[in-house]
Scaffold this motif. Sequence first.
Motif, mmCIF file in Angstrom:
data_model
loop_
_atom_site.group_PDB
_atom_site.id
_atom_site.type_symbol
_atom_site.label_atom_id
_atom_site.label_comp_id
_atom_site.label_asym_id
_atom_site.label_seq_id
_atom_site.Cartn_x
_atom_site.Cartn_y
_atom_site.Cartn_z
ATOM 1 N N GLY B 350 0.811 -1.218 0.000
ATOM 2 C CA GLY B 350 0.000 0.000 0.000
ATOM 3 C C GLY B 350 0.837 1.257 0.000
ATOM 4 O O GLY B 350 0.299 2.369 0.112
ATOM 5 N N ALA B 351 2.160 1.118 -0.106
ATOM 6 C CA ALA B 351 3.013 2.315 -0.093
ATOM 7 C C ALA B 351 4.339 1.995 -0.759
ATOM 8 O O ALA B 351 4.775 0.837 -0.776
ATOM 9 C CB ALA B 351 3.267 2.777 1.343
ATOM 10 N N LEU B 352 4.949 3.034 -1.310
ATOM 11 C CA LEU B 352 6.314 2.888 -1.832
ATOM 12 C C LEU B 352 7.003 4.240 -1.754
ATOM 13 O O LEU B 352 6.622 5.188 -2.431
ATOM 14 C CB LEU B 352 6.304 2.385 -3.282
ATOM 15 C CG LEU B 352 7.684 2.338 -3.958
ATOM 16 C CD1 LEU B 352 8.650 1.445 -3.182
ATOM 17 C CD2 LEU B 352 7.563 1.854 -5.390
ATOM 18 N N ALA B 353 7.995 4.299 -0.864
ATOM 19 C CA ALA B 353 8.805 5.518 -0.746
ATOM 20 C C ALA B 353 10.268 5.089 -0.779
ATOM 21 O O ALA B 353 10.592 3.913 -0.585
ATOM 22 C CB ALA B 353 8.480 6.233 0.562
ATOM 23 N N TRP B 354 11.138 6.068 -1.047
ATOM 24 C CA TRP B 354 12.564 5.765 -1.163
ATOM 25 C C TRP B 354 13.351 6.511 -0.088
ATOM 26 O O TRP B 354 13.047 7.658 0.231
ATOM 27 C CB TRP B 354 13.085 6.165 -2.542
ATOM 28 C CG TRP B 354 12.492 5.327 -3.636
ATOM 29 C CD1 TRP B 354 11.384 5.604 -4.372
ATOM 30 C CD2 TRP B 354 12.949 4.051 -4.085
ATOM 31 N NE1 TRP B 354 11.121 4.592 -5.271
ATOM 32 C CE2 TRP B 354 12.076 3.623 -5.115
ATOM 33 C CE3 TRP B 354 14.018 3.216 -3.731
ATOM 34 C CZ2 TRP B 354 12.235 2.408 -5.784
ATOM 35 C CZ3 TRP B 354 14.176 2.018 -4.403
ATOM 36 C CH2 TRP B 354 13.289 1.621 -5.416
ATOM 37 N N GLU B 355 14.334 5.821 0.415
ATOM 38 C CA GLU B 355 15.196 6.453 1.410
ATOM 39 C C GLU B 355 15.960 7.610 0.778
ATOM 40 O O GLU B 355 16.171 8.652 1.387
ATOM 41 C CB GLU B 355 16.181 5.417 1.970
ATOM 42 C CG GLU B 355 16.923 5.874 3.192
ATOM 43 C CD GLU B 355 17.863 4.780 3.693
ATOM 44 O OE1 GLU B 355 17.777 4.455 4.878
ATOM 45 O OE2 GLU B 355 18.665 4.270 2.892
#
Lengths: 137, 435
Positions: B350-355
Amino acid sequence: MNAHASDTLPGALLAAVVRPNPRVAFRDIAGQVVVVVPDARKVHQLNPTGSWLWRVLSEEARKAGPAGAPLPELLRSFGAHFGLEAPAAAADVAAFLATLQQEGALEVTPSDALRQAGYAPAGEPGAAEAEVAEVAS
Amino acid sequence: MTEVLSDLRAFKLATGAHHFASATIEIADRCNEVCVHCYQIQGQKGEMDTAQVCAVIDRLADAGVLWLTLSGGEATLRRDFRDIVAHARSRHFAVRLMSNGLRIDDNLADFLAEQAIASVQISLYAMTPEVHDRTTGVPGSFEKTTAAIRRLRARNIAVDVAMTVMQHNVDDVTPLLAFTAEVGARPSISGHVFAKEDGDRQTEALNLDQDRYARFFADLQSAAEQQSEKKAPEEAPPPAPNPLHGRPCQVAKASVHVEANGEVRACALFNHTFGKVDTGKGPVEVMRESEDAALLGGLTWGHIVGCRVCDLRPHCHRCFANAQDEAGDALAPYASACARALTVYEHQTGALAWESPPGDAPTGPFREVEPGVLARTEDTLSAEDIALRERAPWLRPARNLAAPAGSPAAARAREGFVPATRLARSAGISTNQST
């Protein structure tokens, strides 16, 4: 010593012949026979005993031509190979054949021979054991 | 004495057998459609004659192969097509046909029904006639193909409707699923266009972009969930965790592929020939005696540098042939597989973010920093990895360690350029060498 199948077989089976349904596909894969029934979209994997029986019946049917292999001969071969008395062999084999016939993998002529003799597909209520016992007595 | 199984996959799992149970023969090196996305180059390989095809079929039967797929090109274009099918059935094969359906009229459909063919896979690219016809390059093909599907179903022949989803037909997925439900066919939907077999990657431009792929994936998931609601819970497929000892693909293990000219390959798409059937050996014997085939069949996730340390491995469906085309290296991560794994991951978490910003078209390996947050990570080559690459340079044609020093292929490989097999060939490097 095994009694000859025809000594104890129900009359309905004496003239019966069997053959693989020409519409099926089958192969011996690593010692186990796999049978594909396209019309039912099912795949049957036979256990070692069933595989042995399928090999014999398909080979005997091939030799016999379009009519198919005589069922009494098949029962005799099965009993001899597995060391079974004819009644026990008949019960095992007939129930197995009835199951394959019901699944469309096998053709039996006359088509109602197994049922007439009291053999039902495995898992279905039937009179196989009683019939065999009766014949044996 | 019998156990009813739902399909051959279940059979393989039940027995755990390493057995070549299925084979494909491309009997025709020609086609009556000119599909925009086709990976094949027709008319250059040549075709085996009737006796040669039947001899291959006999060899496959003797080797214990049960499932036989006849494909092309368009298999029905052969004048001896019926003879070949009848011969295969006489050897008790479960025969599957791959076709575009253009030549399946009532007469041929009757023949296929009489032969108790196991199934026919028909390619259909849209439910909008103009879109399908534009894809095949043949006006009127939509009408003929859908009529063929209906003819086959009317004769109770199992039909798989194969659709390759591309930029221009993605809106037709849902209507096509409705059509298959209506006629009682099974949808077989692929979201990937392969490079052409000579390494030309122009066809890949037809692939879905990331946004469209995400929408397509969500639609498919939704359809699958609706379908699974109709099944008993125990019939739901288990998740595929892709363990390190597992194999990313069953290629070279359970199936064998024969080209129209008799070349034996692991599959239609993997560009390496293990031998030829005109040497007196059958396809299975060729595979069993080939050290290359044994090597390919033994590759696990643990052999794939990068992928083996990637936290998105459980969501990945990589393909050796794709990797060879895209990365020039069957043992490397490649952009389209990574993009799809990211889509699946995002859908499931339900989510995708990048460091930190990953750049365009990020290619793995990825590390999950926390649920929904990823970072790029690294892997290192071991001595075993290097030994494998030296032993099997054909796995990585564009980064070929055997590329002559100073050759264009070697130079471009150093630069990270990915030319795939065409460049390798232009540099005089065979991608089909046998050990």
